[in-house]
Design a protein around this motif. Sequence first.
Motif, PDB file in Angstrom:
ATOM      1  N   VAL A 133      25.300  54.845  28.535  1.00 43.68           N
ATOM      2  CA  VAL A 133      26.755  54.802  28.556  1.00 43.68           C
ATOM      3  C   VAL A 133      27.269  55.573  27.346  1.00 43.68           C
ATOM      4  O   VAL A 133      26.908  55.265  26.202  1.00 43.68           O
ATOM      5  N   TYR A 134      28.094  56.580  27.596  1.00 40.98           N
ATOM      6  CA  TYR A 134      28.618  57.428  26.528  1.00 40.98           C
ATOM      7  C   TYR A 134      30.141  57.295  26.495  1.00 40.98           C
ATOM      8  O   TYR A 134      30.803  57.508  27.516  1.00 40.98           O
ATOM      9  N   VAL A 135      30.694  56.952  25.333  1.00 46.05           N
ATOM     10  CA  VAL A 135      32.122  56.677  25.202  1.00 46.05           C
ATOM     11  C   VAL A 135      32.699  57.568  24.108  1.00 46.05           C
ATOM     12  O   VAL A 135      32.106  57.723  23.038  1.00 46.05           O
ATOM     13  N   SER A 136      33.862  58.148  24.367  1.00 44.56           N
ATOM     14  CA  SER A 136      34.540  58.981  23.367  1.00 44.56           C
ATOM     15  C   SER A 136      36.037  58.697  23.419  1.00 44.56           C
ATOM     16  O   SER A 136      36.589  58.384  24.479  1.00 44.56           O
ATOM     17  N   TRP A 137      36.680  58.813  22.268  1.00 48.59           N
ATOM     18  CA  TRP A 137      38.123  58.596  22.180  1.00 48.59           C
ATOM     19  C   TRP A 137      38.629  59.288  20.920  1.00 48.59           C
ATOM     20  O   TRP A 137      37.858  59.915  20.187  1.00 48.59           O
ATOM     21  N   MET A 138      39.933  59.186  20.657  1.00 52.40           N
ATOM     22  CA  MET A 138      40.528  59.804  19.476  1.00 52.40           C
ATOM     23  C   MET A 138      40.844  58.731  18.438  1.00 52.40           C
ATOM     24  O   MET A 138      41.380  57.680  18.757  1.00 52.40           O
ATOM     25  N   ASP A 139      40.478  59.015  17.184  1.00 52.90           N
ATOM     26  CA  ASP A 139      40.704  58.106  16.062  1.00 52.90           C
ATOM     27  C   ASP A 139      41.656  58.774  15.075  1.00 52.90           C
ATOM     28  O   ASP A 139      41.459  59.941  14.705  1.00 52.90           O
ATOM     29  N   ARG A 140      42.689  58.066  14.656  1.00 53.50           N
ATOM     30  CA  ARG A 140      43.662  58.603  13.691  1.00 53.50           C
ATOM     31  C   ARG A 140      43.342  58.035  12.316  1.00 53.50           C
ATOM     32  O   ARG A 140      43.293  56.809  12.128  1.00 53.50           O
ATOM     33  N   VAL A 141      43.126  58.913  11.337  1.00 49.03           N
ATOM     34  CA  VAL A 141      42.706  58.481  10.005  1.00 49.03           C
ATOM     35  C   VAL A 141      43.628  59.083   8.949  1.00 49.03           C
ATOM     36  O   VAL A 141      44.327  60.074   9.193  1.00 49.03           O
ATOM     37  N   ASN A 142      43.608  58.459   7.779  1.00 48.31           N
ATOM     38  CA  ASN A 142      44.353  58.964   6.622  1.00 48.31           C
ATOM     39  C   ASN A 142      43.413  59.774   5.741  1.00 48.31           C
ATOM     40  O   ASN A 142      42.302  59.332   5.439  1.00 48.31           O
ATOM     41  N   GLU A 143      43.856  60.945   5.323  1.00 50.11           N
ATOM     42  CA  GLU A 143      43.051  61.808   4.465  1.00 50.11           C
ATOM     43  C   GLU A 143      43.863  62.230   3.249  1.00 50.11           C
ATOM     44  O   GLU A 143      45.072  62.425   3.326  1.00 50.11           O
ATOM     45  N   ARG A 144      43.174  62.377   2.129  1.00 48.93           N
ATOM     46  CA  ARG A 144      43.826  62.857   0.919  1.00 48.93           C
ATOM     47  C   ARG A 144      43.596  64.359   0.803  1.00 48.93           C
ATOM     48  O   ARG A 144      42.478  64.842   0.813  1.00 48.93           O
ATOM     49  N   GLY A 145      44.676  65.105   0.710  1.00 50.59           N
ATOM     50  CA  GLY A 145      44.590  66.554   0.584  1.00 50.59           C
ATOM     51  C   GLY A 145      45.423  67.065  -0.570  1.00 50.59           C
ATOM     52  O   GLY A 145      45.801  66.307  -1.479  1.00 50.59           O
ATOM     53  N   ASN A 146      45.722  68.344  -0.528  1.00 47.94           N
ATOM     54  CA  ASN A 146      46.489  68.969  -1.607  1.00 47.94           C
ATOM     55  C   ASN A 146      47.923  68.459  -1.686  1.00 47.94           C
ATOM     56  O   ASN A 146      48.581  68.576  -2.717  1.00 47.94           O
ATOM     57  N   PHE A 147      48.412  67.905  -0.575  1.00 57.12           N
ATOM     58  CA  PHE A 147      49.799  67.445  -0.524  1.00 57.12           C
ATOM     59  C   PHE A 147      49.866  65.927  -0.366  1.00 57.12           C
ATOM     60  O   PHE A 147      50.805  65.391   0.206  1.00 57.12           O
ATOM     61  N   GLY A 148      48.847  65.231  -0.886  1.00 58.87           N
ATOM     62  CA  GLY A 148      48.846  63.773  -0.817  1.00 58.87           C
ATOM     63  C   GLY A 148      48.142  63.266   0.432  1.00 58.87           C
ATOM     64  O   GLY A 148      47.280  63.932   0.994  1.00 58.87           O
ATOM     65  N   ILE A 149      48.513  62.070   0.871  1.00 56.89           N
ATOM     66  CA  ILE A 149      47.888  61.443   2.029  1.00 56.89           C
ATOM     67  C   ILE A 149      48.481  62.018   3.311  1.00 56.89           C
ATOM     68  O   ILE A 149      49.703  62.055   3.497  1.00 56.89           O
ATOM     69  N   THR A 150      47.629  62.490   4.184  1.00 59.70           N
ATOM     70  CA  THR A 150      48.053  63.001   5.482  1.00 59.70           C
ATOM     71  C   THR A 150      47.287  62.276   6.579  1.00 59.70           C
ATOM     72  O   THR A 150      46.211  61.724   6.346  1.00 59.70           O
ATOM     73  N   GLU A 151      47.846  62.284   7.788  1.00 61.10           N
ATOM     74  CA  GLU A 151      47.205  61.677   8.935  1.00 61.10           C
ATOM     75  C   GLU A 151      46.781  62.766   9.917  1.00 61.10           C
ATOM     76  O   GLU A 151      47.503  63.739  10.121  1.00 61.10           O
ATOM     77  N   ARG A 152      45.611  62.589  10.511  1.00 62.82           N
ATOM     78  CA  ARG A 152      45.185  63.508  11.556  1.00 62.82           C
ATOM     79  C   ARG A 152      44.235  62.800  12.499  1.00 62.82           C
ATOM     80  O   ARG A 152      43.674  61.750  12.187  1.00 62.82           O
ATOM     81  N   TRP A 153      44.059  63.399  13.660  1.00 64.82           N
ATOM     82  CA  TRP A 153      43.188  62.839  14.687  1.00 64.82           C
ATOM     83  C   TRP A 153      41.804  63.468  14.611  1.00 64.82           C
ATOM     84  O   TRP A 153      41.646  64.626  14.249  1.00 64.82           O
ATOM     85  N   TYR A 154      40.813  62.676  15.003  1.00 61.62           N
ATOM     86  CA  TYR A 154      39.447  63.163  15.167  1.00 61.62           C
ATOM     87  C   TYR A 154      38.881  62.621  16.479  1.00 61.62           C
ATOM     88  O   TYR A 154      39.213  61.514  16.909  1.00 61.62           O
ATOM     89  N   GLN A 155      38.017  63.417  17.106  1.00 64.15           N
ATOM     90  CA  GLN A 155      37.302  62.954  18.287  1.00 64.15           C
ATOM     91  C   GLN A 155      36.061  62.197  17.832  1.00 64.15           C
ATOM     92  O   GLN A 155      35.274  62.701  17.021  1.00 64.15           O
ATOM     93  N   VAL A 156      35.875  60.980  18.339  1.00 65.01           N
ATOM     94  CA  VAL A 156      34.747  60.150  17.929  1.00 65.01           C
ATOM     95  C   VAL A 156      33.932  59.764  19.157  1.00 65.01           C
ATOM     96  O   VAL A 156      34.370  59.940  20.304  1.00 65.01           O
ATOM     97  N   PHE A 157      32.750  59.189  18.912  1.00 64.11           N
ATOM     98  CA  PHE A 157      31.780  59.015  20.005  1.00 64.11           C
ATOM     99  C   PHE A 157      30.825  57.883  19.669  1.00 64.11           C
ATOM    100  O   PHE A 157      30.466  57.670  18.505  1.00 64.11           O
ATOM    101  N   THR A 158      30.415  57.152  20.688  1.00 66.78           N
ATOM    102  CA  THR A 158      29.322  56.199  20.543  1.00 66.78           C
ATOM    103  C   THR A 158      28.566  56.127  21.860  1.00 66.78           C
ATOM    104  O   THR A 158      29.041  56.612  22.896  1.00 66.78           O
TER     105      THR A 158
END
Length: 355
Positions: A133-158
């Motif tokens: 069984v292979y499952v994938s979805w989108m995860d929204r995370v907070n990242e620290r960059g040059n302009f402070g904390i930003t949010e972006r999506w990543y494709q994840v899998f288990t």
Amino acid sequence: TFSEPKLILTVDDVYYDVADVEFVNEKLYVFGTMWTREENTSYAFYSVSDDFGNTFSEPHKLFNQGKMRQDIVTTTSNGVIYILMDDEKDYDEKGSLYIRKILSDGTLTDIVNVNGGKTTVTYPKFAVFEENVYVSWMDRVNERGNFGITERWYQVFTKSHDGGKTFDDVITFNSDPKSIDTVGTEGDFVFAHGNSVYVLWKSEYYDGETQSFKIYLAYSDNQGKDFAIEPVPLNDELSQHGYMISKLDKNNFYQMGMTSKNYPFNDAAVYFTSRNFDTDTVPVDILKGVSTQIGWMPDFATNENNVYFVTEVNNDQNCILYSYSNDGGKSFSDVVNISSKGTPKTCLGIEDEIT
């Protein structure tokens, strides 16, 4: 001939959505979400018919999360129905993704938490092959960059190799660092056959003036243990506009992208490419030489090395275009109108011959 419409659910004061339908083991299953004013809660349900849809059972509860319109995705393998569903937390709030099964004898298994509540969950999909069984979805995370904390999506899998009883740790697919975000792809984006696993996602780019996209493929030939990640060949044709449909037929992975060509007339273009293990074909335009606009949802079917394409024209049912390939999508026959109505001019853009 068809019967008169029948009520699947007869419970009063209920709002519900039908999410999926499966026919397996000579039984018809309908899945959806339900909410009642009296209980002021919602739950996912299924109702089953053993007389081909003439009568249905009362709804059986699958999940009771108190949320409305949860995403429900189902698939079947060897007579077993697999059901995937999230608890519909807000997109930036960590939540759980659940799976359970209806066995061939009708037994409903216990709920299994796929991600352990460790990620956000948006737009989940899955594929099943035998006990994998292979499952994938989108995860929204907070990242620290040059302009402070930003949010972006990543494709994840288990993945699970015991029929969904236990799942491995969630992994995150590497996104192109030049992209500004990861966005969802159209249609199905998780596929499996044999030891092969395919996962697709779309990366978004912006250079200050132009927005563009690239679709990436994560491919594994060892049941999801290791992945190779690469852009798909259709990116060159669909970088700014268009959408794509993907299908897997055993070891053949097919992709069809719809966009436009011949600026400024913007005639429709339908590019097709195929992949077998590590070999991609060069994209070909099925509508070569055709000057027209097509309907919103063209489609294709496959059988072994044969590919069959069909589409409406300008949402006009007088024109139904058809083309086929006998070499796995490397080349296609001339496009023809298979409707009994329509003219070469209206359907194919061929000007009438003037004597």
